[in-house]
Design an enzyme around this catalytic site. Structure first.
Site, PDB file in Angstrom:
ATOM      1  N   GLY A  80      71.941 -19.419  -6.832  1.00  0.00           N
ATOM      2  CA  GLY A  80      70.745 -20.175  -7.205  1.00  0.00           C
ATOM      3  C   GLY A  80      70.706 -20.373  -8.700  1.00  0.00           C
ATOM      4  O   GLY A  80      71.740 -20.467  -9.364  1.00  0.00           O
ATOM      5  N   GLU A  81      69.494 -20.472  -9.244  1.00  0.00           N
ATOM      6  CA  GLU A  81      69.248 -20.628 -10.684  1.00  0.00           C
ATOM      7  C   GLU A  81      69.682 -21.990 -11.220  1.00  0.00           C
ATOM      8  O   GLU A  81      69.530 -22.252 -12.400  1.00  0.00           O
ATOM      9  CB  GLU A  81      69.983 -19.551 -11.514  1.00  0.00           C
ATOM     10  CG  GLU A  81      69.655 -18.127 -11.171  1.00  0.00           C
ATOM     11  CD  GLU A  81      70.453 -17.133 -12.021  1.00  0.00           C
ATOM     12  OE1 GLU A  81      71.202 -17.572 -12.930  1.00  0.00           O
ATOM     13  OE2 GLU A  81      70.314 -15.920 -11.795  1.00  0.00           O
ATOM     14  N   GLY A  82      70.265 -22.841 -10.374  1.00  0.00           N
ATOM     15  CA  GLY A  82      70.877 -24.060 -10.881  1.00  0.00           C
ATOM     16  C   GLY A  82      72.300 -23.843 -11.343  1.00  0.00           C
ATOM     17  O   GLY A  82      72.892 -24.718 -11.988  1.00  0.00           O
TER      18      GLY A  82
END
Length: 345
Positions: free
Chosen positions: A310-312
């Site tokens: 996640g987190e980009g």
């Protein structure tokens, strides 16, 4: 629900773009997927001269009441702790955005904590966590619409400073459960295929998670994409729905991260299917449901690195490929420029 005026890509420029790609000093099709990317970006920007200006990642962070049911290997407090880590520059997304020249902002969509002020933190808290959807809808319709509007407005702010390439990451303990429920409700794919190990559950913990999700699903009747979002979604997911829709309306190159971001895109695409024209899918997450979700979009992601952070993070790792697609079209010599003979016909 705000109106989003999203137009399908105008293909009138397609033949000219393809001709420019084909006239570069290379065999036809020799740059493979990079050629497809250049064509898509040219159609998005409606130009033969491509640019990437102020590329930006917005990471939406929020907590989920469902975390109280033990669906994650980590406590809810980790959401706020990781946001502080983002602001201190210590997370993977900080490393990768810095490496590749992307701007990074963290959006407090609904973190269950009071966060310190910081130049990279955008305070947009709807509430301190959604409610526990095991017992009631995760958010009210008003909260959902507020979150969608906020996500759209934040993208508009980036567009107003000339940003034309954007991606959306997320952080929220419990949000793989929320994404799996949205996917199940909107596609009909079984929960056992939608749900995954999330933050690293063992088999016993996963069995518990799946049991909880089945109980949640049985309690919520969903008739529309917005029903699914309000009943089992998260504030960060709702903000990403608005963000995807506004980015497409503004004709921005939009890079899609992993499973949770794709669940938000699923909602957005059920509202405005044209949004998918503007999306580049960065990678196939190792989270179980993501590959199936990409099939729903008929999407072919650029990378498969077994990531599930996640987190980009997938956006930032993928971005140099997008740069390469733009740069070869704008900087590479054509056969006539270079005085190189073209293929014999």
């Amino acid at each position: 629900m705000p109106e989003f005026n999203i137009k399908a890509l105008n293909s009138e420029l397609r033949s000219a773009l393809q001709a420019k790609i084909d006239q570069k000093t290379k065999p036809l099709g020799a740059l493979g997927r990079l050629e497809d990317l250049a064509l898509q970006i040219g159609l998005i920007q409606q130009s033969l001269t491509l640019t990437l200006v102020n590329p930006t990642v917005l990471v939406f962070a929020a907590d989920h009441g469902l975390a109280d049911a033990g669906v994650s290997a980590y406590p809810q407090s980790v959401t706020a702790q990781m946001v502080v880590n983002f602001l201190n520059g210590g997370a993977a997304i900080n490393v990768f955005t810095s490496q590749h020249g992307l701007e990074l902002f963290i959006v407090d969509a609904g973190v269950n904590a009071d966060l310190p002020s910081h130049p990279q933190l955008i305070s947009a808290k709807i509430a301190k966590s959604t409610r526990n959807c095991l017992t009631e809808p995760a958010m009210t319709p008003m909260q959902m619409l507020q979150a969608i509007n906020t996500g759209a407005n934040l993208v508009q702010q980036q567009h107003n400073r000339a940003c034309n390439c954007i991606g959306f990451g997320e952080m929220g303990i419990g949000n793989t459960s929320s994404a799996a429920l949205i996917m199940h409700k909107l596609t009909g794919i079984g929960l056992e295929q939608c749900a995954g190990l999330g933050t690293g559950l063992n088999q016993q913990q996963f069995n518990h998670k799946l049991s909880v999700l089945q109980q949640v699903s049985a309690q919520h009747l969903v008739n529309t994409p917005l029903d699914a979002l309000s009943h089992v979604g998260g504030f960060e997911i709702a903000m990403m729905v608005g963000a995807f829709l506004r980015a497409a309306e503004c004709r921005m190159v939009t890079i899609v991260d992993g499973f949770i971001a794709s669940a938000a895109l699923l909602v957005a695409s059920r509202i405005k299917p044209e949004v998918l024209d503007y999306c580049i899918f960065s990678h196939v997450s190792d989270e179980q449901g993501h590959a199936l979700l990409l099939r729903e979009f008929n999407a072919n992601a650029l990378l498969q690195l077994n990531m599930r952070l996640g987190e980009g993070s997938g956006i930032a790792v993928c971005y140099p490929l997008i740069q390469s697609a733009v740069n070869f079209l704008t900087q590479m010599a054509s056969f006539s420029d270079a005085g190189v003979a073209e293929k014999l016909t």
